[in-house]
Design a protein around this motif. Sequence first.
Motif, PDB file in Angstrom:
ATOM      1  N   LEU A 187     -20.232   0.154  -5.796  1.00 30.56           N
ATOM      2  CA  LEU A 187     -18.758  -0.558  -6.011  1.00 30.56           C
ATOM      3  C   LEU A 187     -17.726   0.493  -6.319  1.00 30.56           C
ATOM      4  O   LEU A 187     -17.741   1.212  -6.995  1.00 30.56           O
ATOM      5  CB  LEU A 187     -18.873  -1.528  -7.510  1.00 30.56           C
ATOM      6  N   GLY A 188     -17.001   0.664  -5.249  1.00 23.41           N
ATOM      7  CA  GLY A 188     -15.837   1.619  -5.321  1.00 23.41           C
ATOM      8  C   GLY A 188     -14.663   1.162  -5.553  1.00 23.41           C
ATOM      9  O   GLY A 188     -14.085  -0.089  -5.054  1.00 23.41           O
ATOM     10  N   HIS A 189     -13.812   1.667  -6.369  1.00 22.49           N
ATOM     11  CA  HIS A 189     -12.516   1.265  -6.666  1.00 22.49           C
ATOM     12  C   HIS A 189     -11.542   2.560  -6.260  1.00 22.49           C
ATOM     13  O   HIS A 189     -11.621   3.371  -6.514  1.00 22.49           O
ATOM     14  CB  HIS A 189     -12.102   1.054  -8.037  1.00 22.49           C
ATOM     15  N   SER A 190     -10.479   2.010  -5.348  1.00 22.28           N
ATOM     16  CA  SER A 190      -9.357   2.987  -4.896  1.00 22.28           C
ATOM     17  C   SER A 190      -9.969   4.181  -4.076  1.00 22.28           C
ATOM     18  O   SER A 190     -10.787   4.034  -3.165  1.00 22.28           O
ATOM     19  CB  SER A 190      -8.545   3.166  -5.854  1.00 22.28           C
ATOM     20  N   THR A 191      -9.735   5.314  -4.597  1.00 20.45           N
ATOM     21  CA  THR A 191     -10.342   6.493  -3.872  1.00 20.45           C
ATOM     22  C   THR A 191     -11.866   6.679  -4.094  1.00 20.45           C
ATOM     23  O   THR A 191     -12.489   7.137  -3.341  1.00 20.45           O
ATOM     24  CB  THR A 191      -9.774   7.786  -4.362  1.00 20.45           C
ATOM     25  N   ILE A 214     -19.278  -2.187  -1.911  1.00 19.58           N
ATOM     26  CA  ILE A 214     -18.070  -3.046  -2.043  1.00 19.58           C
ATOM     27  C   ILE A 214     -16.947  -2.006  -2.123  1.00 19.58           C
ATOM     28  O   ILE A 214     -17.001  -1.241  -3.014  1.00 19.58           O
ATOM     29  CB  ILE A 214     -18.231  -3.849  -3.307  1.00 19.58           C
ATOM     30  N   LEU A 215     -16.063  -2.369  -1.484  1.00 19.20           N
ATOM     31  CA  LEU A 215     -14.800  -1.421  -1.352  1.00 19.20           C
ATOM     32  C   LEU A 215     -13.591  -2.261  -1.882  1.00 19.20           C
ATOM     33  O   LEU A 215     -13.045  -3.084  -1.275  1.00 19.20           O
ATOM     34  CB  LEU A 215     -14.464  -0.942   0.070  1.00 19.20           C
ATOM     35  N   GLN A 216     -13.442  -2.035  -3.149  1.00 16.60           N
ATOM     36  CA  GLN A 216     -12.294  -2.740  -3.763  1.00 16.60           C
ATOM     37  C   GLN A 216     -10.982  -1.913  -3.576  1.00 16.60           C
ATOM     38  O   GLN A 216     -10.773  -0.722  -4.101  1.00 16.60           O
ATOM     39  CB  GLN A 216     -12.594  -3.381  -5.265  1.00 16.60           C
ATOM     40  N   ALA A 217      -9.867  -2.284  -3.076  1.00 19.17           N
ATOM     41  CA  ALA A 217      -8.445  -1.405  -2.904  1.00 19.17           C
ATOM     42  C   ALA A 217      -8.972  -0.264  -2.016  1.00 19.17           C
ATOM     43  O   ALA A 217      -8.307   0.959  -2.577  1.00 19.17           O
ATOM     44  CB  ALA A 217      -8.109  -1.042  -4.194  1.00 19.17           C
ATOM     45  N   PRO A 218      -9.461  -0.402  -0.891  1.00 23.86           N
ATOM     46  CA  PRO A 218      -9.389   0.758  -0.032  1.00 23.86           C
ATOM     47  C   PRO A 218      -8.051   0.918   0.698  1.00 23.86           C
ATOM     48  O   PRO A 218      -7.856   0.556   1.802  1.00 23.86           O
ATOM     49  CB  PRO A 218     -10.464   0.436   1.155  1.00 23.86           C
ATOM     50  N   VAL A 219      -7.217   1.823  -0.099  1.00 23.78           N
ATOM     51  CA  VAL A 219      -5.922   2.057   0.429  1.00 23.78           C
ATOM     52  C   VAL A 219      -5.668   3.394   0.668  1.00 23.78           C
ATOM     53  O   VAL A 219      -6.515   4.439   0.241  1.00 23.78           O
ATOM     54  CB  VAL A 219      -4.866   1.280  -0.549  1.00 23.78           C
ATOM     55  N   CYS A 270      -3.034  14.025   1.354  1.00 21.68           N
ATOM     56  CA  CYS A 270      -1.637  13.581   1.994  1.00 21.68           C
ATOM     57  C   CYS A 270      -1.495  13.999   3.213  1.00 21.68           C
ATOM     58  O   CYS A 270      -0.299  13.458   3.768  1.00 21.68           O
ATOM     59  CB  CYS A 270      -0.797  14.543   1.049  1.00 21.68           C
ATOM     60  N   ALA A 271      -2.368  14.858   4.109  1.00 15.77           N
ATOM     61  CA  ALA A 271      -2.090  15.219   5.386  1.00 15.77           C
ATOM     62  C   ALA A 271      -2.613  14.045   6.357  1.00 15.77           C
ATOM     63  O   ALA A 271      -3.800  13.313   6.115  1.00 15.77           O
ATOM     64  CB  ALA A 271      -2.459  16.462   5.711  1.00 15.77           C
ATOM     65  N   TYR A 272      -1.993  14.064   7.671  1.00 16.16           N
ATOM     66  CA  TYR A 272      -2.611  12.989   8.528  1.00 16.16           C
ATOM     67  C   TYR A 272      -3.766  13.540   9.129  1.00 16.16           C
ATOM     68  O   TYR A 272      -4.207  14.847   9.210  1.00 16.16           O
ATOM     69  CB  TYR A 272      -1.551  13.003   9.991  1.00 16.16           C
ATOM     70  N   MET A 273      -4.949  12.425   9.131  1.00 11.52           N
ATOM     71  CA  MET A 273      -6.222  12.931   9.296  1.00 11.52           C
ATOM     72  C   MET A 273      -6.793  13.909   8.413  1.00 11.52           C
ATOM     73  O   MET A 273      -7.977  14.489   8.740  1.00 11.52           O
ATOM     74  CB  MET A 273      -6.430  13.276  10.865  1.00 11.52           C
ATOM     75  N   GLY A 274      -6.530  13.917   7.333  1.00  8.21           N
ATOM     76  CA  GLY A 274      -7.042  14.842   6.099  1.00  8.21           C
ATOM     77  C   GLY A 274      -8.489  14.161   5.911  1.00  8.21           C
ATOM     78  O   GLY A 274      -8.751  12.919   6.504  1.00  8.21           O
ATOM     79  N   ASP A 275      -9.424  14.898   5.075  1.00  7.30           N
ATOM     80  CA  ASP A 275     -10.610  14.407   4.969  1.00  7.30           C
ATOM     81  C   ASP A 275     -10.572  12.991   4.290  1.00  7.30           C
ATOM     82  O   ASP A 275     -11.655  12.299   4.238  1.00  7.30           O
ATOM     83  CB  ASP A 275     -11.413  15.267   3.993  1.00  7.30           C
ATOM     84  N   ASP A 276      -9.632  12.726   3.229  1.00  5.83           N
ATOM     85  CA  ASP A 276      -9.471  11.310   2.690  1.00  5.83           C
ATOM     86  C   ASP A 276      -8.674  10.518   3.211  1.00  5.83           C
ATOM     87  O   ASP A 276      -8.865   9.222   3.026  1.00  5.83           O
ATOM     88  CB  ASP A 276      -8.821  11.652   1.342  1.00  5.83           C
ATOM     89  N   ASP A 277      -8.198  10.678   4.572  1.00 12.45           N
ATOM     90  CA  ASP A 277      -7.412   9.592   5.172  1.00 12.45           C
ATOM     91  C   ASP A 277      -8.429   8.775   5.917  1.00 12.45           C
ATOM     92  O   ASP A 277      -8.642   8.900   7.055  1.00 12.45           O
ATOM     93  CB  ASP A 277      -6.405  10.526   6.084  1.00 12.45           C
ATOM     94  N   MET A 278      -8.832   7.963   5.299  1.00 14.27           N
ATOM     95  CA  MET A 278      -9.880   6.677   6.034  1.00 14.27           C
ATOM     96  C   MET A 278      -9.223   5.522   6.312  1.00 14.27           C
ATOM     97  O   MET A 278      -9.690   4.526   7.077  1.00 14.27           O
ATOM     98  CB  MET A 278     -11.179   6.762   5.299  1.00 14.27           C
TER      99      MET A 278
END
Length: 371
Positions: A187-191, A214-219, A270-278
């Motif tokens: 169960l993941g929240h946010s990041t 479960i992805l809760q608040a995948p923003v 923060c960058a476009y297509m950075g590792d966290d940009d999903m």
Amino acid sequence: MNSTSSSSLPSPSSSSSSSSSTSWFSGIVRGRFEKSSSVKMANTSVAGDASGSVGPVNRKNQFRGVLFKYGPKPAQVAFKTGNYKQQVIFIGGLTDGFLATEYLEPLAMALEDEKWSLVQLLLSSSYSGYGISSLKQVWLFGDIYLCNFKSVGWSAHPGIIDLDALELDQLISYLINKEDSEGVVLLGHSTGCQDIVHYMRTNAACSRAVRAAILQAPVSDREYKATLPQTAAMIDLASTMISEGRGMELMPREADEAAPITAYRYHSLCAYMGDDDMFSSDLSDDQLRMRLGHMSQTPCQVIFSMADEYVPEYVDKKALVGRLCRALGGAEKVEIEWGNHSLSNRVGEAVQAIIDFVKREGPKGWDDPWN
């Protein structure tokens, strides 16, 4: 924020909580390094026995359970409520730690009714550590390496999301070998949603114990950060530092006032297509499938807050959540009207959605995924 829980239906796996036999995965892992006689430990939880005579919550904001270490580092600590062989593992977002969201307390009680445990873990990136941790070594569990960079695809780049995934693997390994786990739901929240997606991509051995996510608040961290005035200049600075080989050096304080952050980690967020940009709304369908498509092998639920304060006003939330679910291979969609980012104003709806999904998609006793 009154809580509700679904406890009227019997658990499909309640008999597993009292089973004396070991789980399918425990036997496989133990057989690999012959520790079947040494990895068991007594269940001394004060959270109560399977009869439910003592619940997981003592009073408001007071949980009853077991605090344990799942790895050698000081930060590698987890807290478990309930004493069962099926666990929901909660993974928080940036700055989160224990008791990160309002719904965890009623969720622990609802899971107790269904004979499930709730596990909250601390990672090296928890609280203010999210900006400075990096993948520098492979941790040991017992006498074996938890992963091999080439065989399971761990990234060689020193990214915090890699260390999160590695530590999550350690926790699942602990639950398998010490608690005879029969399977987990993440169960993941946010990041924390990014952590789940990345972990399942690694195909690490213990990821096979993950029966649902479960992805809760995948923003999108990137789209929210783009609304801040300093972000564009800070991205340029981070890119320059990375190109100069200074990616693991700290950014100026104005880059992130909540915690120290390296140039690499800032760029990742923060960058476009950075590792966290999903989860960004401006990614194409092909880009979303490239980043999320591997999750199609795992039953998934997306819980999206339709009034999430971290989603910019220009984003069509309904269209975005639909695209995310399709990219995930047909994930279940739960839209919570007027819900905020952490669902503190819709606790009951959050718990009900999670419990319904866990009962439907979670492990059901002895279930060998290789068969």
